[in-house]
Design an enzyme around this catalytic site. Structure first.
Site, PDB file in Angstrom:
ATOM      1  N   HIS A  75      58.613  43.674  26.420  1.00 26.72           N
ATOM      2  CA  HIS A  75      57.445  42.891  26.811  1.00 26.72           C
ATOM      3  C   HIS A  75      56.521  42.741  25.613  1.00 26.72           C
ATOM      4  O   HIS A  75      56.701  43.394  24.577  1.00 26.72           O
ATOM      5  CB  HIS A  75      56.719  43.531  28.002  1.00 26.72           C
ATOM      6  CG  HIS A  75      56.097  44.855  27.712  1.00 26.72           C
ATOM      7  ND1 HIS A  75      56.832  45.990  27.481  1.00 26.72           N
ATOM      8  CD2 HIS A  75      54.789  45.238  27.622  1.00 26.72           C
ATOM      9  CE1 HIS A  75      56.016  47.010  27.270  1.00 26.72           C
ATOM     10  NE2 HIS A  75      54.772  46.575  27.341  1.00 26.72           N
TER      11      HIS A  75
ATOM     12  N   ASP B  99      51.952  47.433  21.328  1.00 27.72           N
ATOM     13  CA  ASP B  99      52.640  48.661  20.941  1.00 27.72           C
ATOM     14  C   ASP B  99      54.150  48.542  21.041  1.00 27.72           C
ATOM     15  O   ASP B  99      54.882  49.445  20.628  1.00 27.72           O
ATOM     16  CB  ASP B  99      52.121  49.855  21.758  1.00 27.72           C
ATOM     17  CG  ASP B  99      52.219  49.653  23.260  1.00 27.72           C
ATOM     18  OD1 ASP B  99      52.090  48.519  23.725  1.00 27.72           O
ATOM     19  OD2 ASP B  99      52.407  50.654  23.976  1.00 27.72           O
ATOM     20  N   HIS B 100      54.631  47.425  21.581  1.00 32.39           N
ATOM     21  CA  HIS B 100      56.069  47.190  21.689  1.00 32.39           C
ATOM     22  C   HIS B 100      56.545  46.020  20.831  1.00 32.39           C
ATOM     23  O   HIS B 100      57.737  45.703  20.842  1.00 32.39           O
ATOM     24  CB  HIS B 100      56.452  46.925  23.147  1.00 32.39           C
ATOM     25  CG  HIS B 100      56.197  48.096  24.045  1.00 32.39           C
ATOM     26  ND1 HIS B 100      57.183  48.957  24.473  1.00 32.39           N
ATOM     27  CD2 HIS B 100      55.047  48.566  24.589  1.00 32.39           C
ATOM     28  CE1 HIS B 100      56.661  49.895  25.243  1.00 32.39           C
ATOM     29  NE2 HIS B 100      55.355  49.676  25.329  1.00 32.39           N
TER      30      HIS B 100
ATOM     31  N   HIS C  11      55.579  45.556  35.573  1.00 30.80           N
ATOM     32  CA  HIS C  11      54.484  45.964  34.697  1.00 30.80           C
ATOM     33  C   HIS C  11      53.321  44.997  34.895  1.00 30.80           C
ATOM     34  O   HIS C  11      53.350  44.129  35.776  1.00 30.80           O
ATOM     35  CB  HIS C  11      54.977  45.987  33.244  1.00 30.80           C
ATOM     36  CG  HIS C  11      54.051  46.674  32.295  1.00 30.80           C
ATOM     37  ND1 HIS C  11      53.375  47.839  32.595  1.00 30.80           N
ATOM     38  CD2 HIS C  11      53.677  46.353  31.018  1.00 30.80           C
ATOM     39  CE1 HIS C  11      52.640  48.197  31.567  1.00 30.80           C
ATOM     40  NE2 HIS C  11      52.795  47.314  30.596  1.00 30.80           N
TER      41      HIS C  11
END
Length: 318
Positions: free
Chosen positions: A72, A76-77, A155
């Site tokens: 996603h 932070d990803h 999410h």
């Protein structure tokens, strides 16, 4: 004390954790980032900020990457994608590298891939996901015989988890091969063709071998508990799963679209997972042993509470 070199492979199939923090990096944990080595495939999952540098520490070259898979588009990803893509370009990586991501995040992916001025010689194939199912291969991609699947998670924005499956095969029995008079190059020919004519008659593959279940891997990041978590984890050899919170904060986990260590370990236990990797830890917790203690109340298999630069091998075949 002797320390193993960072780039020493303990297995031809292993996970390297580049970063294990959630939301923000800490003094001891980098933003997310995970590299899966699976024979000739090298998949970078969720490259958070600093992933390029962590790859250097881990001894992982951008030229080795065969795919980038993003769950996603939270920073932070994904913020590390810009640096990794520019490194792929700088190193003139010859193969096409697919970048898989939720289709709703295409504008951010395109921005990250063209975030600053540089000479573009990377070969990327942007693959936006809009439904569950097999992720298609692309021309020029280096790949093995595995199948990569994606499933929609739950999410605060569109997110997908991933599962890698190896097809079932056959394990040759040396004694039965010898009794049938099959040796040398004929063993490979029998494996490919299924039958082989010898001076003793026709030998069938099933006469000299036994079934060998394929191995599997699942990657589950930011999500509440949902059906996809269970289907992705079902029976896998190695499960990498977020455990942002401890169960005493399960209401916070639900509100923010995350799992607790207890929930993640319960999934692993009920799904028959052989090796469990917990990661993506909230900065509110300073003692990683708390996650281990909580997981051990329900899971008795191989367990890793991930730290940056940990290397976790896929368990040996059964």
């Amino acid at each position: 004390m002797f320390q193993r070199p960072a780039n020493h492979r303990v297995s031809s199939r292993e996970l390297v954790a580049l970063g294990t923090a959630s939301q923000v990096p800490t003094r001891t944990r980098n933003h997310n980032g995970y590299v899966l080595f699976w024979d000739d495939e090298v998949i970078l999952f969720d490259p958070g900020e600093g992933s390029q540098r962590q790859m250097l520490y881990a001894g992982i070259s951008a030229t080795a990457l065969t795919r980038i898979a993003i769950t996603h588009l939270h920073g932070d990803h994904s913020l590390g994608l810009a640096g990794v893509v520019q490194r792929i370009s700088l190193d003139a990586v010859p193969q096409t590298v697919p970048v898989t991501f939720p289709a709703s995040g295409r504008r951010w992916i395109e921005a990250l891939c063209d975030a600053t001025a540089y000479y573009h010689q990377e070969r990327l194939a942007l693959q936006g996901l809009s439904r569950d199912g097999v992720v298609p291969r692309v021309p020029g991609e280096l790949h093995g015989t595995t199948t990569l699947r994606a499933a929609r998670l739950d999410h605060s924005l569109e997110a997908y988890g991933y599962r890698l499956d190896e097809p079932d095969g056959r394990r040759m029995d040396p004694d039965r091969l010898a009794a049938a008079g099959v040796s040398g190059p004929d063993v490979g020919r029998l494996a490919r063709e299924g039958t082989l004519r010898t001076r003793y008659g026709t030998v069938r593959l099933e006469d000299v071998s036994e079934p060998r279940p394929g191995q599997s891997f699942a990657f589950v990041m930011d999500t509440r508990m949902c059906d996809a978590v269970w289907s992705l984890a079902d029976g896998v050899d190695l499960l990498v799963i977020e455990s942002t919170f401890l169960d005493r904060d399960r209401d916070l986990a639900r509100d923010h679209g995350h799992l607790t260590a207890l929930q993640a370990a319960t999934v692993a236990a009920r799904c028959g997972v052989r090796s469990l990797v917990l990661t993506h830890f909230s900065q509110r917790y300073t003692d990683p042993t708390e996650f281990e203690k909580e997981a051990r109340t329900v899971f008795d298999g191989e367990l890793t509470v991930a730290a940056d630069l940990d290397r976790v091998p896929v368990p040996r075949r059964r």
